[in-house]
Write an enzyme that holds these catalytic residues in place. Structure first.
Site: not given
Length: 474
Positions: A52, A124
């Protein structure tokens, strides 16, 4: 055969399953191999996040419109409550300089500044994940990153891992579908993905999943559209989000929950804490509970977005964990990564700091800018009435566990039912995109790995396998 060991030469008997109390978990702290793997992964790169790495973010608020008091005492979920928040979107596999419009899972991490402290929901844009045991997580992420020898990304490594860990097939099918490249961060759903606890004022537990459905509508890019966009703009998602908010076109998401009574878990027919599976809506319907809006851009990207630190260990009364093995490991891994990446006192940075009163005996450490509030006592327990004390009324209800401490394999090996259901929901155009996307992602992949993948696709559906074969021109 070479025996696998840890860094100290200790032979590893099982590198697939973490130690847990019974097959449903939770994990055991004595699993030093799991902790070694996770801690080592958190320190593999500096200073960007190991996953990320590239993100975009904005401030906003969530308003609850439904009465959820029967399920949770958390103030953030009481009817009429409006909670300020910070939401960070991200790509998962790419580095800090990666293009926004790549085929990848997107992070959807929300920091809620509640009246009872910060609650972080780290999810997510997919309701599932590639694996269900965090023991495999560092190895999985290695397949998504660069080969340390060539410094190149490897399709072969990705497909080798996926085909040897067929629990990933559900998430792979989502990733390779038409939803694998969202057009913008505004035009995709978000999910808490894991199973969490709700606890009400009677100290009853419910299992819960969090969903955020975009009110802008779903928009996605084909491989060709993404390639053309990347050639013009590597920051397309960042630009879109920032510009939309600057001009007052505030993105919104409908907040929905799936809630399951603790006694009803058998209704699912599988482990409710398995991150590779969804809860069917026909069994656990979605409940509309509110709305989330983003309405303010950060003023300093580095201070607020790059230094934003999320962790599922940040919960509030009325919200708790579950025996989900992936969630359990992330409770350790996330704050450990933040302490390494931005320092012991990362919680004092404005973007991470809670907006309610804090009372702690944690002091000192690098970059500690906090004022010292305690008087006589700098420890606990203590004899001073004006010093912070524990409050046992906030204890959660018992979570009953069973089973032996062992490296338990998952409870089932049904890797195909849910991917099959997803495949059958696709129209012909979506299926053709799936086949082409998989074929494109198999460039330079070893033939034996492709053949292994096709055998898995055959078990999902012969049409799935035949479609990929045709796209591969096999």
């Amino acid at each position: 055969m070479k025996r696998m060991t840890n860094d100290f030469g200790n032979i590893i008997a099982d590198n697939q399953n973490s130690l847990s109390a019974g097959a449903k978990g939770p994990l055991l702290l004595q699993d030093y191999l799991l902790l070694e793997k996770l801690a080592h992964q958190n320190r593999e790169r500096i200073p960007e996040r190991t996953v990320h790495a590239k993100g975009s973010a904005a401030y906003g608020e969530m308003k609850i419109t439904a009465d959820l008091s029967a399920y949770t005492k958390a103030k953030v979920f009481q009817k009429g409550e409006v909670t300020p928040l910070f939401l960070r979107f991200s790509t998962v596999a790419g580095e800090l300089g990666a293009a926004d419009a790549e085929r990848d899972v997107r992070g959807f991490a929300v920091k809620f500044y509640t009246k009872e402290g910060n609650w972080d929901l780290v999810g997510n844009n997919t309701p599932t994940f590639f694996i269900r045991d965090a023991y495999k997580f560092p190895d999985f992420i290695h397949t998504q990153k660069r080969n340390p020898r060539s410094n190149l990304r490897s399709n072969n490594a990705a497909w080798d891992f996926w085909t040897l860990c067929p629990e990933s097939l559900h998430q792979v099918t989502i990733l390779m579908s038409d939803r694998g490249i969202p057009a913008t961060y505004r035009h995709m759903h978000g999910f808490g993905s894991h199973t969490y606890s709700f606890i009400n004022d009677k100290n009853e537990r419910f299992w819960v999943k969090f969903h955020f459905k975009t009110l802008q509508g779903i928009k996605n890019l084909s491989n060709k559209e993404a390639q053309e966009l990347i050639a013009k703009d590597r920051e397309s998602h960042q630009r879109d989000l920032y510009n939309a908010i600057e001009k007052g076109d505030f993105p919104k998401w409908k907040v929905q929950l799936q809630i399951l009574a603790e006694k009803d878990t058998d209704k699912l027919g599988f482990n409710p804490f398995d991150l590779t599976k969804i809860w069917p809506h026909s069994v656990v319907p979605l409940m509309d509970v509110g709305e989330l809006i983003l309405n303010k851009n950060p003023q300093n990207y580095f201070n607020e977005v790059e230094q934003a630190a999320f962790s599922p260990s940040n919960i509030v009364p009325g919200i708790g964990f579950s025996p989900d093995k992936m969630l359990q490991a992330r409770i350790f891994s996330y704050p450990d990564a933040q302490r390494y990446r931005i320092g012991t006192n990362y919680h004092l940075l404005p973007v991470n700091r809670p907006r309610n009163e804090t009372n702690t005996y944690n002091v000192a450490g690098a970059m500690n800018s906090d004022s010292y509030k305690n008087k006589e006592a700098y420890y606990e327990p203590n004899s001073y009435d004006d010093s912070p004390k524990e409050d046992r009324s906030y204890l959660e209800p018992d979570l009953f566990l069973e089973g032996s401490a062992q490296r338990h394999a998952p409870l089932d090996e049904d890797f195909y039912t849910q991917p099959r259901a997803l495949f059958n929901l696709m129209n012909e155009n979506q299926k053709e995109q799936l086949f082409e996307n998989i074929a494109n992602s198999m460039e330079d992949v070893n033939e034996k790995i492709i053949d292994r993948a096709l055998k898995h696709f055959e078990k999902i559906s012969p049409d799935y396998a035949n479609g990929v074969k045709k796209a591969l021109k096999k």
